[in-house]
Write a protein that holds these residues in place. Structure first.
Motif, short mmCIF file in Angstrom:
data_model
loop_
_atom_site.label_atom_id
_atom_site.label_comp_id
_atom_site.label_asym_id
_atom_site.label_seq_id
_atom_site.Cartn_x
_atom_site.Cartn_y
_atom_site.Cartn_z
N GLY A 97 0.82 -1.21 0.00
CA GLY A 97 0.00 0.00 0.00
C GLY A 97 0.85 1.25 0.00
N THR A 98 0.52 2.15 -0.91
CA THR A 98 1.26 3.41 -1.01
C THR A 98 0.28 4.59 -1.03
OG1 THR A 98 1.35 3.03 -3.39
CG2 THR A 98 3.33 2.49 -2.14
N GLY A 99 -0.72 4.52 -0.13
CA GLY A 99 -1.53 5.70 0.16
C GLY A 99 -0.77 6.49 1.21
N SER A 100 -1.48 7.37 1.89
CA SER A 100 -0.84 8.23 2.87
C SER A 100 -0.07 7.42 3.92
CB SER A 100 -1.93 9.05 3.54
OG SER A 100 -1.37 10.05 4.29
N SER A 101 -0.67 6.33 4.40
CA SER A 101 -0.04 5.56 5.47
C SER A 101 1.26 4.90 4.99
CB SER A 101 -1.00 4.48 5.99
OG SER A 101 -2.22 5.06 6.36
N ARG A 151 0.72 -0.85 -5.88
CA ARG A 151 -0.27 -1.11 -6.93
C ARG A 151 -0.51 0.16 -7.74
NH1 ARG A 151 -5.77 -3.97 -5.18
NH2 ARG A 151 -6.30 -1.89 -4.42
N SER A 152 -0.72 1.28 -7.05
CA SER A 152 -0.84 2.58 -7.73
C SER A 152 0.18 3.52 -7.13
CB SER A 152 -2.22 3.20 -7.50
OG SER A 152 -3.23 2.29 -7.83
N LYS A 201 -7.04 11.38 -6.24
CA LYS A 201 -7.03 10.84 -4.87
C LYS A 201 -6.65 11.94 -3.90
CE LYS A 201 -5.73 6.29 -6.47
NZ LYS A 201 -5.36 4.96 -6.09
N ARG A 202 -6.81 11.63 -2.63
CA ARG A 202 -6.43 12.59 -1.61
C ARG A 202 -4.93 12.85 -1.69
NH1 ARG A 202 -8.28 14.58 3.65
NH2 ARG A 202 -6.42 14.90 4.91
N ALA A 235 -0.84 -1.56 4.63
CA ALA A 235 -1.24 -0.15 4.67
C ALA A 235 -2.33 0.01 3.61
CB ALA A 235 -0.05 0.75 4.36
N GLY A 294 -5.68 0.62 3.78
CA GLY A 294 -6.77 1.60 3.77
C GLY A 294 -8.03 1.22 4.52
N TRP A 338 -10.91 6.29 -2.69
CA TRP A 338 -11.84 5.94 -1.61
C TRP A 338 -12.95 6.98 -1.46
CZ3 TRP A 338 -11.74 9.76 1.92
CH2 TRP A 338 -10.53 10.36 2.29
P1 NA7 Z 1 -5.37 4.50 1.18
O1 NA7 Z 1 -5.09 5.89 0.82
O2 NA7 Z 1 -6.70 3.94 0.83
O3 NA7 Z 1 -4.21 3.60 0.55
C1 NA7 Z 1 -4.29 2.22 0.52
C2 NA7 Z 1 -3.19 1.70 -0.35
O4 NA7 Z 1 -3.20 0.28 -0.32
C3 NA7 Z 1 -3.32 2.09 -1.81
O5 NA7 Z 1 -2.05 2.35 -2.33
C4 NA7 Z 1 -3.92 0.83 -2.43
O6 NA7 Z 1 -3.66 0.70 -3.81
C5 NA7 Z 1 -3.20 -0.22 -1.64
N1 NA7 Z 1 -3.88 -1.51 -1.65
C6 NA7 Z 1 -5.10 -1.81 -1.14
N2 NA7 Z 1 -5.37 -3.10 -1.31
C7 NA7 Z 1 -4.30 -3.64 -1.95
C8 NA7 Z 1 -3.99 -4.93 -2.43
N3 NA7 Z 1 -4.83 -5.94 -2.27
N4 NA7 Z 1 -2.81 -5.10 -3.04
C9 NA7 Z 1 -1.94 -4.09 -3.21
N5 NA7 Z 1 -2.20 -2.83 -2.78
C10 NA7 Z 1 -3.35 -2.62 -2.17
O7 NA7 Z 1 -5.20 4.25 2.75
P2 NA7 Z 1 -4.20 4.96 3.74
O8 NA7 Z 1 -4.33 4.31 5.06
O9 NA7 Z 1 -2.86 5.06 3.17
O10 NA7 Z 1 -4.74 6.42 3.85
C11 NA7 Z 1 -6.10 6.67 4.11
C12 NA7 Z 1 -6.29 8.10 4.44
O11 NA7 Z 1 -5.93 8.30 5.80
C13 NA7 Z 1 -5.47 9.07 3.68
O12 NA7 Z 1 -6.06 9.50 2.52
C14 NA7 Z 1 -5.30 10.21 4.65
O13 NA7 Z 1 -6.41 11.05 4.58
C15 NA7 Z 1 -5.32 9.55 5.97
P3 NA7 Z 1 -4.68 1.37 -4.91
O14 NA7 Z 1 -4.46 2.85 -4.81
O15 NA7 Z 1 -6.07 0.98 -4.47
O16 NA7 Z 1 -4.29 0.79 -6.18
#
Ligand code: NA7
Length: 546
Positions: free
Chosen positions: A188-192, A212-213, A337-338, A387, A389, A505
């Protein structure tokens, strides 16, 4: 004596679900006005988001001085922030300070999850049941359950098979985790994930980042205060608060992305020659890749691509290995995205002990006992950090059985059509139930604290109005709700955040099967706040008061 099932009077005036920032300020406001209250909190401490998300690197993305409550002069005068954007531990200390200073704990039941809320039509009260066997009867319920609080379990096979340590950013262990000498994978490469990566990289023997993204992330610009800076700001709190509450994002000094908003007055990127774009990039660095740096990138696909190119250029300048740099460049619109702010994210990929695993070149097949198997090969690991989400905005509400009039379950309609609220504050068919920063309110598009406080204020004013006028119930009308849902959808249109190539999200796109609806209100915090005030002052149009 009557038992709790047949008692005609409510046990409490208001039951508050959650003891994060939203729940705490609600408790305080209600108590000040003489309402009897009870809060119920799942965790063993206060703080909500800042209780659960204690992963390495967790930090707020708004200036701390504005990411703080304005409800109590004492709290404001006595608390000192140490830096521009506080880290999780400081935020948790702050929220504990608030709870103690305002003596809020005595009305909070910890380690308890509200399992159901059932409207008792005859008695006009909510029956509140918990997983600890409690039963309260409350005249009003205020949910303060958070917008990003329902963890999304990773949809990956074999998660339970892993023989090493599995960690989750959204419920990271207290006391942290020592990654020294460990082979760590982060998914996971969102904020966390972006915040955790550089910190874990400094400790781990090797860190594999499973992406993934790719993320749009810019440096946070965090720093400790200069001498006397915070004291000067503290003296100016009234003006800061006023500006904060009057702004489109609930943030006076900085936007929610930690960058100044120039917005409408910015030039159009498509009308700016390439040399000038690059000159601006040299002068302003990452600021030039903010969706607000140009007036056309948030609405025009072509302009957006041009801004993406500037972002890509910046990534290439910061990441030494060209292949890694290319993989770190996003393929979706800027502003979808955010936005994320980081401290040393791209630089982490220049370390010998960090490897980016670009899942666009081969997805994760499954987690196995010894590591992660992808279509590109196997990665042996000691620790996996998920991480991945949240089920944002509706997840936490939908996980409670909320039954309103005619035994209707709130999530039934929401799962089928997306969330339906009036102002993100109330739901037709669910009288006397208020949802702090509910879907359909500006919430996640603003400084959350401003939104939380605005809702807290509106709800308490409303409850006082009911009390003063001897009224027992308030309920959104179906018609007002439909009009609001339509309006929320209208103002969301036209930007990159709802573009067909955008999956976020905000749109529920990260949750398999979730209806694609843009959930927050995008019309601006200032506009929204005025509207709420006008509605209250005008006798609560769109609500039935009985
Ligand atoms: P986010 O922003 O929803 O990020 C989740 C990350 O996890 C995102 O990069 C997803 O890729 C990745 N993801 C989710 N499921 C998978 C699977 N199965 N395989 C690979 N990668 C996956 O959550 P955060 O906790 O980082 O942040 C949430 C909010 O909290 C943030 O916006 C701030 O406001 C504080 P994807 O992008 O879906 O391809």
């Amino acid at each position: 004596m009557q038992d709790s099932e047949t008692r005609a009077t409510a046990d409490v005036d208001v039951l508050v679900v959650g003891a994060g920032f939203g729940g705490l300020q609600m408790l305080y406001r209600l108590r000040e006005l003489g309402f009897s209250t009870q809060a119920v909190e799942m965790a063993d401490g206060v703080g909500g988001t800042w209780y659960w998300n204690r992963y390495p690197g967790a930090r707020v993305d708004v200036q701390s001085i504005e990411y703080s409550l304005s409800i109590s002069r004492e709290v404001q005068d006595e608390w000192t922030w140490t830096e521009l954007m506080a880290a999780q531990d400081e935020l948790e200390r702050y929220v504990n300070f608030v709870a103690d200073r305002l003596d809020l704990r005595r009305n909070i039941k910890f380690n308890t999850r509200v399992s159901s809320l059932t409207w008792d039509e005859k008695a006009a009260v909510w029956r509140v049941e918990t997983d600890q066997g409690d039963l309260w009867r409350a005249r009003f319920v205020v949910t303060a359950v958070g917008c990003l609080s329902a963890p999304l379990e990773p949809a990956i096979d074999g998660v339970g098979e892993f023989a090493g340590v599995s960690l989750y950013t959204n419920r990271f262990p207290k006391g942290g985790f020592d990654f020294s000498g460990k082979r760590v994978g982060i998914i996971g490469t969102g904020s966390s994930g972006v915040q955790a990566t550089p910190v874990v990289a400094r400790q781990a023997a090797h860190l594999y980042v499973f992406q993934r993204s790719a993320a749009y992330t810019v440096p946070a610009g965090n720093r400790p205060w200069a001498a006397g800076e915070f004291e000067a700001l503290r003296r100016d709190y009234d003006a800061i608060r006023a500006a904060q509450f009057a702004s489109p994002q609930g943030a006076a000094r900085y936007s929610a992305i930690g960058l100044p908003i120039t917005g409408g007055t910015s030039p159009k990127i498509l009308e700016t020659p390439m040399e000038e774009r690059l000159a601006r990039l040299e002068r302003e660095g990452w600021l030039v890749a903010s969706p607000y740096a140009w007036s056309d990138v948030r609405s025009d696909v072509e302009a957006n691509r041009a801004a993406q190119a500037l972002y890509a250029e910046l990534v290439r300048r910061h990441v030494n290995d060209p292949q890694t740099a290319a993989a770190l460049i996003p393929h979706y619109p800027l502003g979808c995205k955010r936005p994320i702010i980081d401290i040393g994210y791209f630089e982490a990929f220049n370390r010998e002990n960090v490897t980016l695993v670009d899942l666009r070149k081969g997805a994760i097949r499954q987690v196995k006992a010894q590591g992660i198997e992808t279509e590109q090969g196997f990665y042996p690991l000691d620790v996996i950090i998920y991480a991945t989400g949240f089920d944002a905005m509706t997840g936490a509400l939908n996980r409670i059985d909320i039954r309103g009039r005619d035994d209707r379950l709130m999530r039934d309609a929401w799962l089928a059509e997306g969330p339906r609220t009036y102002l993100g504050l109330m739901v037709a068919g669910f009288p006397n139930l208020f949802t702090i920063t509910g879907p359909g309110s500006p919430s996640v598009l603003t400084n959350m604290i401003s939104s939380i406080e605005q809702h807290g204020q509106w709800i308490t004013t409303c409850l006082e109005h009911l009390r003063k006028n001897g009224l027992r119930t308030i309920e959104a009308t179906q018609r007002a709700q439909e009009e609001w849902v339509t309006h929320v959808a209208e103002v969301a249109q036209g930007g990159m955040h709802t573009h067909r190539s955008c999956n976020s999200w905000y749109l529920g796109a990260n949750v398999p099967g979730k209806v694609r609806v843009y959930m927050p209100y995008a019309g601006g915090f200032d506009v929204y706040r005025d509207r709420c005030d006008v509605i209250a002052k005008g006798g609560y149009a769109g609500f039935v008061l009985a």
